[in-house]
Design an enzyme around this catalytic site. Sequence first.
Site, mmCIF file in Angstrom:
data_model
loop_
_atom_site.group_PDB
_atom_site.id
_atom_site.type_symbol
_atom_site.label_atom_id
_atom_site.label_comp_id
_atom_site.label_asym_id
_atom_site.label_seq_id
_atom_site.Cartn_x
_atom_site.Cartn_y
_atom_site.Cartn_z
ATOM 1 N N ARG A 94 -16.904 -7.042 20.691
ATOM 2 C CA ARG A 94 -16.153 -7.592 21.840
ATOM 3 C C ARG A 94 -16.814 -7.469 23.206
ATOM 4 O O ARG A 94 -16.257 -7.957 24.186
ATOM 5 C CB ARG A 94 -14.754 -6.961 21.928
ATOM 6 C CG ARG A 94 -13.915 -7.050 20.685
ATOM 7 C CD ARG A 94 -13.613 -8.480 20.308
ATOM 8 N NE ARG A 94 -12.582 -8.561 19.272
ATOM 9 C CZ ARG A 94 -12.494 -9.565 18.411
ATOM 10 N NH1 ARG A 94 -13.361 -10.563 18.459
ATOM 11 N NH2 ARG A 94 -11.542 -9.589 17.503
ATOM 12 N N ASP A 104 -15.273 -6.963 8.592
ATOM 13 C CA ASP A 104 -14.768 -7.986 9.521
ATOM 14 C C ASP A 104 -13.850 -7.334 10.567
ATOM 15 O O ASP A 104 -12.797 -7.865 10.913
ATOM 16 C CB ASP A 104 -14.063 -9.132 8.804
ATOM 17 C CG ASP A 104 -13.940 -10.358 9.708
ATOM 18 O OD1 ASP A 104 -14.334 -10.281 10.889
ATOM 19 O OD2 ASP A 104 -13.440 -11.398 9.236
ATOM 20 N N HIS A 148 -8.106 -6.105 18.349
ATOM 21 C CA HIS A 148 -7.365 -6.832 19.385
ATOM 22 C C HIS A 148 -6.514 -5.849 20.174
ATOM 23 O O HIS A 148 -6.179 -4.764 19.680
ATOM 24 C CB HIS A 148 -6.481 -7.912 18.754
ATOM 25 C CG HIS A 148 -7.268 -9.089 18.262
ATOM 26 N ND1 HIS A 148 -7.867 -9.989 19.115
ATOM 27 C CD2 HIS A 148 -7.579 -9.489 17.006
ATOM 28 C CE1 HIS A 148 -8.504 -10.907 18.401
ATOM 29 N NE2 HIS A 148 -8.360 -10.626 17.111
#
Length: 434
Positions: free
Chosen positions: A74, A315, A319
């Site tokens: 991210r 994976d 979030h």
Amino acid sequence: MTLLLKGVRVVDPSRKVDGTGDLLIENGKIAGIGGGLQQTGKGRGKGVPPGMEILDLRGKIVVPGLIDMHTHLREPGFEYRETIASGSEAAVAGGFTSVACMPNTNPVNDNRSVTEFIRRKAAECGLANVYPIAAISLKSEGALLCEYWDLKDAGAIGFSDDGRPVMNAALMRRALEYASSLDMPVIAHCEDRNLSAGGMMHEGFVSTEIGLPGIPGIAEEVMVARDILLAEYTGAHLHIAHVSTAGAVRLIREAKARGVLVTAETAPHYFTLTDEAVRSFDTATKVYPPLRGAEDRDAVREGLRDGTIDVIASDHAPHARTDKEVEFDFAASGITGLETSLALSLGLVEEGLLTLPELIEKMTVNAARILRIPKGTLADGADADITVIDPQREWTVDRGLFRSRGKNTPFHNWTLKGKAVLTIVGGEIRYRDC
Ligand code: DOR
Ligand code: ZN
């Protein structure tokens, strides 16, 4: 630092080693395996030199440092979800010494400056090895190829528009050709956006019952079929990310049998959960590709068993609460995985689907070969990247304790068996829980 790991079961699929003995680490490198392993090496029969730290690890398993070839860190751009530092902490806590990170950052990793930024930040953290995967197309928009040579030169190890499919077959062909000229893999996110449009979960009985729009398995499969044909045509190395359907497993199996240079990965949630989990409307179950039906889950497991699926990757898609604590329609998709991946995968060994060496192979040397990185082995002289596993340790997943900023896991409160208790990167202890 000189470290001796004593009395361990050493499992190193790269050399087909499985036995009990001692492992010596010197100057950041593997300096030999001794004891019952019948390996030659400097460590054998040596006295204890001053300054050597000896860890008695009887009952534990020593494996090459785990590699997660599909992680989202991210940074840059989405630091409220994860940073390279928090993601690296999550990695070593989960037993991963190396991670390959996907390019869907902001800006997208489609040029040398972003690749270099990621590598510099990761080196500053000094926890895990971080290998950037660069984008296939500029901004991952699927229109123009990136400068692959320049990206490779900057340190990228593969190309992917993960999170988005390459809808243009001509662009995908050129991507395969360009990457292949550099001996690098193209990692495909297989999803036909026309077939998946508007979908929020797997299309099937459950989606019909609970009234959420579906994503049919065929949305994944038509793209797997297309990309396999393009790989066959170009002779390039295609790696298929997050395989989730029975049809995709069958297509990959058939392609491998024909000699197509295709490899594949799946993630723990696809062999553990089904679309039944979405009945909870828990947004932690929202992920692309979606959790599929039981037949798909069983086919993914069979694909792991028979070798069709080469790699288990997390994976890891962290979030923020603000992304996930909203109505299902509006929630971001993705599951955080670095800290649960190993234990969920060890479940496959517990159930007898895979042997321990088969599992470790899928979490180490197979990923290293696909990415062409010099990792995934405990051979003499190799970098001392090592994961020590306590196979008996039972623990309960508590997302509040994750090092990752992403708390979005459908496995919260699950009791799992098996845990990384010592993670060594380049001969240095980076995580310890024993
Ligand atoms: O659910 C997903 N989340 N699937 C992807 O392919 C991308 C990922 C993300 O970046 O959050
Ligand atoms: Zn992804």
